[in-house]
Design an enzyme around this catalytic site. Structure first.
Site, PDB file in Angstrom:
ATOM      1  N   GLY A  93      -8.032   3.871  10.016  1.00 45.32           N
ATOM      2  CA  GLY A  93      -8.635   2.564   9.742  1.00 45.32           C
ATOM      3  C   GLY A  93      -8.741   2.181   8.278  1.00 45.32           C
ATOM      4  O   GLY A  93      -9.405   1.196   7.943  1.00 45.32           O
ATOM      5  N   THR A  94      -8.082   2.927   7.389  1.00 42.71           N
ATOM      6  CA  THR A  94      -8.140   2.547   5.965  1.00 42.71           C
ATOM      7  C   THR A  94      -7.567   1.145   5.752  1.00 42.71           C
ATOM      8  O   THR A  94      -8.103   0.360   4.969  1.00 42.71           O
ATOM      9  CB  THR A  94      -7.351   3.534   5.079  1.00 42.71           C
ATOM     10  OG1 THR A  94      -6.090   3.795   5.708  1.00 42.71           O
ATOM     11  CG2 THR A  94      -8.102   4.829   4.906  1.00 42.71           C
ATOM     12  N   GLY A  95      -6.469   0.851   6.468  1.00 42.64           N
ATOM     13  CA  GLY A  95      -5.817  -0.457   6.291  1.00 42.64           C
ATOM     14  C   GLY A  95      -6.714  -1.595   6.774  1.00 42.64           C
ATOM     15  O   GLY A  95      -6.822  -2.641   6.130  1.00 42.64           O
ATOM     16  N   CYS A  96      -7.372  -1.395   7.928  1.00 44.44           N
ATOM     17  CA  CYS A  96      -8.290  -2.410   8.467  1.00 44.44           C
ATOM     18  C   CYS A  96      -9.434  -2.645   7.482  1.00 44.44           C
ATOM     19  O   CYS A  96      -9.803  -3.785   7.170  1.00 44.44           O
ATOM     20  CB  CYS A  96      -8.873  -1.956   9.801  1.00 44.44           C
ATOM     21  SG  CYS A  96      -7.639  -1.580  11.054  1.00 44.44           S
ATOM     22  N   LYS A 125       0.832  -1.205   0.000  1.00 44.29           N
ATOM     23  CA  LYS A 125       0.000   0.000   0.000  1.00 44.29           C
ATOM     24  C   LYS A 125       0.863   1.250   0.000  1.00 44.29           C
ATOM     25  O   LYS A 125       1.726   1.410   0.852  1.00 44.29           O
ATOM     26  CB  LYS A 125      -0.897   0.008   1.249  1.00 44.29           C
ATOM     27  CG  LYS A 125      -1.783  -1.228   1.342  1.00 44.29           C
ATOM     28  CD  LYS A 125      -2.574  -1.247   2.646  1.00 44.29           C
ATOM     29  CE  LYS A 125      -1.680  -1.481   3.836  1.00 44.29           C
ATOM     30  NZ  LYS A 125      -2.454  -1.786   5.066  1.00 44.29           N
ATOM     31  N   THR A 181      -8.418   9.145   7.349  1.00 43.78           N
ATOM     32  CA  THR A 181      -7.757   7.915   6.903  1.00 43.78           C
ATOM     33  C   THR A 181      -7.561   6.938   8.061  1.00 43.78           C
ATOM     34  O   THR A 181      -6.839   5.959   7.930  1.00 43.78           O
ATOM     35  CB  THR A 181      -6.372   8.221   6.298  1.00 43.78           C
ATOM     36  OG1 THR A 181      -5.603   8.953   7.271  1.00 43.78           O
ATOM     37  CG2 THR A 181      -6.500   9.033   5.020  1.00 43.78           C
TER      38      THR A 181
HETATM   39  N1  LIG Z   1      -5.476   9.805   1.177  1.00 39.55           N
HETATM   40  C1  LIG Z   1      -5.743   8.670   0.505  1.00 39.55           C
HETATM   41  N2  LIG Z   1      -6.294   8.737  -0.725  1.00 39.55           N
HETATM   42  C2  LIG Z   1      -6.585   7.605  -1.408  1.00 39.55           C
HETATM   43  N3  LIG Z   1      -6.337   6.369  -0.951  1.00 39.55           N
HETATM   44  C3  LIG Z   1      -5.778   6.253   0.271  1.00 39.55           C
HETATM   45  C4  LIG Z   1      -5.445   7.381   1.072  1.00 39.55           C
HETATM   46  N4  LIG Z   1      -4.902   6.950   2.237  1.00 39.55           N
HETATM   47  C5  LIG Z   1      -4.918   5.604   2.190  1.00 39.55           C
HETATM   48  N5  LIG Z   1      -5.434   5.175   1.009  1.00 39.55           N
HETATM   49  C6  LIG Z   1      -5.641   3.793   0.597  1.00 39.55           C
HETATM   50  O1  LIG Z   1      -6.148   3.103   1.728  1.00 39.55           O
HETATM   51  C7  LIG Z   1      -5.621   1.798   1.802  1.00 39.55           C
HETATM   52  C8  LIG Z   1      -4.875   1.610   3.118  1.00 39.55           C
HETATM   53  O2  LIG Z   1      -3.586   2.161   2.938  1.00 39.55           O
HETATM   54  P1  LIG Z   1      -2.671   2.739   4.092  1.00 39.55           P
HETATM   55  O3  LIG Z   1      -1.304   2.884   3.512  1.00 39.55           O
HETATM   56  O4  LIG Z   1      -3.324   3.931   4.672  1.00 39.55           O
HETATM   57  O5  LIG Z   1      -2.720   1.542   5.120  1.00 39.55           O
HETATM   58  P2  LIG Z   1      -2.396   1.532   6.652  1.00 39.55           P
HETATM   59  O6  LIG Z   1      -1.299   2.461   6.981  1.00 39.55           O
HETATM   60  O7  LIG Z   1      -2.201   0.119   7.002  1.00 39.55           O
HETATM   61  O8  LIG Z   1      -3.732   2.077   7.281  1.00 39.55           O
HETATM   62  P3  LIG Z   1      -4.094   2.084   8.856  1.00 39.55           P
HETATM   63  O9  LIG Z   1      -3.597   3.374   9.357  1.00 39.55           O
HETATM   64  O10 LIG Z   1      -5.555   2.006   8.869  1.00 39.55           O
HETATM   65  O11 LIG Z   1      -3.426   0.925   9.466  1.00 39.55           O
HETATM   66  C9  LIG Z   1      -4.774   1.649   0.550  1.00 39.55           C
HETATM   67  O12 LIG Z   1      -5.554   1.109  -0.482  1.00 39.55           O
HETATM   68  C10 LIG Z   1      -4.365   3.066   0.228  1.00 39.55           C
HETATM   69  O13 LIG Z   1      -4.027   3.226  -1.117  1.00 39.55           O
HETATM   70  C1  LIG Z   2      -7.527  -1.876  17.202  1.00 45.02           C
HETATM   71  C2  LIG Z   2      -6.797  -1.297  16.058  1.00 45.02           C
HETATM   72  N1  LIG Z   2      -6.388  -2.099  15.058  1.00 45.02           N
HETATM   73  C3  LIG Z   2      -5.723  -1.580  13.999  1.00 45.02           C
HETATM   74  C4  LIG Z   2      -5.452  -0.243  13.911  1.00 45.02           C
HETATM   75  C5  LIG Z   2      -4.688   0.298  12.728  1.00 45.02           C
HETATM   76  O1  LIG Z   2      -5.193   1.409  12.189  1.00 45.02           O
HETATM   77  C6  LIG Z   2      -5.905   0.576  14.980  1.00 45.02           C
HETATM   78  N2  LIG Z   2      -5.692   1.901  14.984  1.00 45.02           N
HETATM   79  N3  LIG Z   2      -6.577   0.019  16.023  1.00 45.02           N
HETATM   80 MG   LIG Z   3      -2.472  -0.694   8.834  1.00 40.41          MG
END
Ligand SMILES: Nc1ncnc2c1ncn2[C@@H]1O[C@H](COP(=O)(O)OP(=O)(O)OP(=O)(O)O)[C@@H](O)[C@H]1O
Ligand SMILES: Cc1ncc(CO)c(N)n1
Ligand SMILES: [Mg+2]
Length: 707
Positions: free
Chosen positions: A428-431, A393, A426
């Protein structure tokens, strides 16, 4: 106490020596089990007992606990094979075979005993037996088969549905079952499908098994389990997962690894309940529910990882997505540093791993990638080391792009480019991404389609996140924004968010403007008069052309209210600002030639006007309102309304409440247009806005202070 897990019957292989051909039954079973078959029945009507015993011993060795092994009919051979150390889990009996009651008494309560049932009479006879005598029914035939010409009456899928509806035991559909029937049979209530030729005659039984299981997955609402931490603010963790699974068409379940004290600003506490308690939750689920996919998130520490690993090894569902959560968006740790090694060991149990760039770096023991190609190379290394696919990502790359890529051991399989959405929402985008992927994949989509669909959904949800107005930190995404919009629950995104996002985005430009010596000295009154006049002369040149582009916006405006606004603004910049300038300048000064910086800004505005897109044009016009209103208001506050200030008339012009109102109206019009525009237009509007802001900075910076 049942020995069958709900998943075990999903894809049931019945062997046929003739169909397996030269490669042999053992090789076919080995490949089919690698492809996901969870129960194998050795059926060989021609072999004698000694041959059956030998085959059971050989199959038990090659299956090695990966699937259940039962034998058709041959109770004595089974007992002998067990005596000689083979693991044979049970027997399948026909109506004319040895009695199920005898088999149960000889094999004990832990053996799996299946019974063929072709008619309602067969089914109802089972009710007369003591509970626990039979574990499942093999129900057929579904279609007439050439391999068994003397088959019993054909049920078809509808007949099967009627049969199974009245059965208290799990029913496996058998008899002429092909790939096309699988989804329908699952919807008809099948606990699984038994196939013979679909696997034994397949060129590659492993691939054939995967395809059958995918069909099975598309036969109903996928049941998706999130094993993750709790985020009480609802944006990340299991709360996000449940929303994401639902939004992506799945039924969500959640087993909680850890509780966090968390809001949109950060994590301030973590409580990890005993790992055995998590294990008890997982066991309770797998005993009762057929789980189609698992998403793994926050694991907190090594003890939790060990329990999840051991549970997964025993009950691995068809789809496992692992989001290697280590650090929250806020920067807080979610995994003990000493557990990173344990997490690495878990990765090879996953089908797909979804690291962000910092997590990817930790997992491959390298520094964080600073370029996209470097990240792709690390992802390839991780895929090769784990055998899992990697969705890397680019959210943490910085810059205007947020690309993702699906990477395998040999390199990039597919890239997914995308413009970064300017927002703070953003959390929780990864979750949300990883659990959505588990749901879509379990619904039968391949990874390419699943990633494309989940990304489209997530981008819509990210863009709508700010409208939720949750918290003052990194807010959550709006998981159901699309659904709400289609259901008429929201009209569009609240307009003010759009321009506010752009305004946030140009914060560095605004800071740079504030720090310019020209404005500092204008504020404290020490700016040389000549420098001010030089600036005003260029600004007069600028204003004449700016008024014409405002007039062009009026010409393009779709509604008369907006047409009037831009026309009045054109008039105001000629009659108000330009008159002020000319009153302060000599005629020679106000007829100055445009400088290169002035020309560059005007070329941008006129080029945008010439392109003829109203939205993009008004976005390009907006910084001239907004930055001046902002600077004017703050200079006015600093100068304290002192009428003896050498630049008071200029400051008052831009601090004027009438100008502030015009600025608000311009922001409103541009925002509303952007909110209603499609994504692509909105992006072009933002680019035009940002470019104008840059020209504003350059314009102030070009003022010659004269040493
Ligand atoms: N500002 C943004 N615009 C468009 N897509 C985004 C943006 N931020 C994150 N994404 C998308 O969201 C998804 C999660 O990516 P990200 O790199 O944020 O993951 P993460 O760091 O694991 O997230 P989290 O903080 O929830 O753990 C990916 O598909 C990424 O491309
Ligand atoms: C509980 C939990 N899982 C995952 C993340 C990652 O965004 C978070 N902030 N909190
Ligand atoms: Mg993440």
């Amino acid at each position: 106490m049942t020995r069958l897990n709900p998943d075990d019957l999903a894809l049931y292989l019945v062997t046929d020596r003739a169909l397996c051909g030269e490669r042999g039954v053992t090789a076919v079973v080995d490949a089919a089990v690698a492809g996901g078959v969870r129960i194998v029945q050795l059926r060989d009507k021609d072999a004698d007992d000694a041959e059956i015993v030998a085959q059971l011993i050989e199959l038990s060795a090659v299956i090695a606990g990966r699937a259940l092994l039962v034998v058709d009919d041959r109770l004595e051979a089974l007992i002998e094979a067990r005596r000689r150390g083979a693991r044979v889990d049970g027997i399948h009996l026909g109506q004319s075979d040895a009695s199920v009651a005898v088999a149960r008494s000889l094999l004990g309560p832990d053996a799996i005993i299946g019974l063929t049932a072709n008619t309602p009479g067969h089914r109802d006879a089972v009710r007369a037996l003591p509970a626990g005598t039979v574990d499942y029914l093999g129900v057929g035939v579904i279609h007439p088969t050439a391999t068994k010409p003397d088959h019993p009456p054909v049920l078809g899928v509808d007949g099967f549905a009627a049969f199974t509806a009245a059965s208290s035991l799990p029913c496996v559909a058998i008899g002429g079952v092909g790939r096309d029937d699988v989804a329908a049979l699952r919807r008809a209530g099948a606990a699984g499908v038994a196939v013979v030729s679909a696997l034994c005659s397949a060129t590659d039984p492993r691939i054939a098994a995967r395809k059958l299981l995918r069909e099975w997955g598309s036969g109903g609402t996928p049941r998706v389990l999130s094993i993750a931490g709790s985020d009480p603010s609802g944006g990340a963790g299991i709360q996000a997962d449940l929303k994401s699974i639902a939004a992506n068409g799945g039924y969500g379940m959640a087993a909680i690894t850890a509780l966090t004290v968390q809001n949109t600003r950060g994590v301030s506490g973590v409580h990890v309940p005993p790992a055995e308690f998590l294990r008890a939750q997982l066991d309770a689920l797998s005993e009762d529910v057929r789980i189609d996919a698992v998403k793994i998130g926050m694991l907190a520490g090594a003890a939790v990882i060990a329990e999840v690993g051991s549970w997964l090894t025993a009950h691995r569902p068809a789809t496992v997505v692992l989001d290697p959560v280590m650090v929250a968006t806020s920067g807080d740790r979610l995994l003990d540093a000493d557990a990173e090694q344990a997490l690495r060991a878990l990765l090879s149990l996953a089908d797909l791993i979804t690291p962000n760039l910092p997590e990817l770096a930790v997992l491959v023991h390298e520094d964080q990638a600073t370029t996209w190609p470097a990240a792709l190379a690390q992802a390839r290394g991780l895929s090769a080391a784990t055998g899992a696919l990697v969705l890397v990502k680019g959210g943490h790359l910085g810059g205007d792009e947020a690309p993702d890529a699906l990477v395998g051991p040999a390199g990039v399989l597919r890239e997914y480019p995308g413009a970064r959405i300017r927002t703070r929402s953003t959390h929780g985008t990864g979750c949300s991404l990883s659990s959505g992927l588990a749901a879509r994949r379990a619904a039968g989509h391949d990874w390419f389609a699943a990633v494309a669909e989940v990304r489209a959904w997530l981008r819509e949800s990210i863009a709508a996140g700010a409208a939720l107005q949750v918290g003052s930190g990194h807010g959550p995404v709006s998981h159901f924004a699309g659904l709400w919009q289609r259901g008429g629950l929201t009209v569009a995104r609240p307009a003010d968010d759009v321009a506010a996002e752009w305004w946030d985005h140009i914060a560095p430009v605004r800071r740079a403007i504030d720090e310019l010596p020209f404005l500092r000295r204008l504020a404290d009154g020490t700016l040389p008069e000549a420098a001010f006049r030089g600036y005003l002369a260029q600004d007069a040149v600028y204003l004449r052309a700016y008024a014409r582009t405002l007039a062009e916006a009026a010409r393009l405006a779709p509604r008369s209210a907006e047409q009037g606004f831009w026309a009045r603004s054109a008039e105001q910049s000629v009659l108000g600002e330009l008159q002020l300038h000319e009153s302060l300048l000599s005629p020679g000064e106000s007829a100055a030639d445009p400088s290169p910086v002035t020309t560059a800004y005007l070329d941008h505005l006129r080029g945008t006007a010439f392109d003829g897109d109203y939205g993009v044009l008004i976005a390009a016009l907006l910084p001239c309102f907004w930055i001046y209103a902002d600077v004017g208001a703050r200079l006015h506050a600093e100068a304290g309304g002192d009428s003896s200030h050498p630049f008071a008339p200029w400051i008052e012009e831009y601090a004027d409440p009438v100008f502030a109102a015009a600025n608000r109206e311009a922001i409103r019009i541009v925002s509303a247009h952007a909110a209603a525009a499609d994504e692509e237009t909105r992006t072009r509007m933002r680019v035009a806005f940002v470019r104008s802001a840059e020209h504003e900075r350059a314009f102030f910076a070009a003022a010659d202070l004269g040493g």
